[in-house]
Design an enzyme around this catalytic site. Sequence first.
Site, PDB file in Angstrom:
ATOM      1  N   VAL A  83      70.047  62.508  16.038  1.00  0.00           N
ATOM      2  CA  VAL A  83      69.710  61.435  16.978  1.00  0.00           C
ATOM      3  C   VAL A  83      70.314  60.128  16.469  1.00  0.00           C
ATOM      4  O   VAL A  83      70.025  59.684  15.359  1.00  0.00           O
ATOM      5  CB  VAL A  83      68.189  61.292  17.138  1.00  0.00           C
ATOM      6  CG1 VAL A  83      67.860  60.152  18.104  1.00  0.00           C
ATOM      7  CG2 VAL A  83      67.576  62.599  17.631  1.00  0.00           C
ATOM      8  N   LYS A  84      71.152  59.532  17.312  1.00  0.00           N
ATOM      9  CA  LYS A  84      71.842  58.297  16.942  1.00  0.00           C
ATOM     10  C   LYS A  84      71.071  57.104  17.493  1.00  0.00           C
ATOM     11  O   LYS A  84      70.772  57.047  18.685  1.00  0.00           O
ATOM     12  CB  LYS A  84      73.265  58.329  17.495  1.00  0.00           C
ATOM     13  CG  LYS A  84      74.234  57.356  16.871  1.00  0.00           C
ATOM     14  CD  LYS A  84      75.634  57.656  17.419  1.00  0.00           C
ATOM     15  CE  LYS A  84      76.683  56.742  16.821  1.00  0.00           C
ATOM     16  NZ  LYS A  84      78.001  56.999  17.454  1.00  0.00           N
ATOM     17  N   LEU A  85      70.765  56.159  16.613  1.00  0.00           N
ATOM     18  CA  LEU A  85      69.900  55.030  16.949  1.00  0.00           C
ATOM     19  C   LEU A  85      70.579  53.714  16.587  1.00  0.00           C
ATOM     20  O   LEU A  85      71.304  53.640  15.590  1.00  0.00           O
ATOM     21  CB  LEU A  85      68.585  55.127  16.168  1.00  0.00           C
ATOM     22  CG  LEU A  85      67.740  56.386  16.390  1.00  0.00           C
ATOM     23  CD1 LEU A  85      66.752  56.556  15.245  1.00  0.00           C
ATOM     24  CD2 LEU A  85      67.013  56.304  17.725  1.00  0.00           C
TER      25      LEU A  85
END
Length: 216
Positions: A83-85
Site C-alpha cells: 500500500v503506497k501512502l
Amino acid sequence: MKFFIDTANFEEIKEAHAWGILSGVTTNPSLVAKEENVSFHDRLREIAELVDGSVSGEVIALDAEGMIKEGLELAAIAPNITVKLPMTPAGLEACRFFANKGIKTNVTLIFSANQALMAARAGATYVSPFIGRLDDIGQNGVELIETIADMFTIHNIDTQIIAASVRHPQHVTAAALAGAHISTTPFKVLKQLFHHPLTEKGIEGFLADWNKRKGE
C-alpha cells in the site's frame, strides 16, 4: 540494489520481467491514468500475478480513514501488494495502522531526511525519496539518499530506501552507491542501462568475423 519498474503499462512490465532483473513494480495514480480500458484494481491484479515481488498501489484518499479503507481493498487483491501512502500526517497514521496489521507500505513523496525518519518510525516498509524532482529545484537528490541511508544505518532501521523519480542511468548508478536498496526505474531508463557503444561495437565485430568465416 534491486530493480523495480515504475509503470502501470503491462506490456512494459512483461518485457522487463522477461529480462530476469525485476524484483517489484511501483505505480501511482498518474501512471494508472495513462492506461485505458482497464480498472486500477484489475491492472494491479494482473501485475501481482506476473511479478513475485512487491507491487505498490497508491491510495487516492487524503484522510487517514479513507486511506485505510482504500489500502485494505488494495491489500486484498494479492499478498504481494504494497500500500503506497503519501508523506502526510494522515498518511503516517494509516501507515502505522497497516504496520500493526502486517501489511507492507511504501511512503512516497519523500523530499527530506526527517520525512524519511518519521515514515520509518511509523512502520513503513519502504520510503521513496524523489531524486529527480529534487534535482529540478537545484537540490541534490542523490545526496538525500546517502543521508537517509546513513541515518537508517546509525539507528538500525530496517525500512528500505526506494530511489524514485529516476530520470537517467546516472541516477541509477549514483543511487546504488549512495545506499538505496531499490531503484524504481521507468521502462525507458531500464532499456538505456543496456546500451554502451563498445558493447554494440563488439557484437557487430563478432558477427562480422563469424559471417566472414562462414563465407570462406
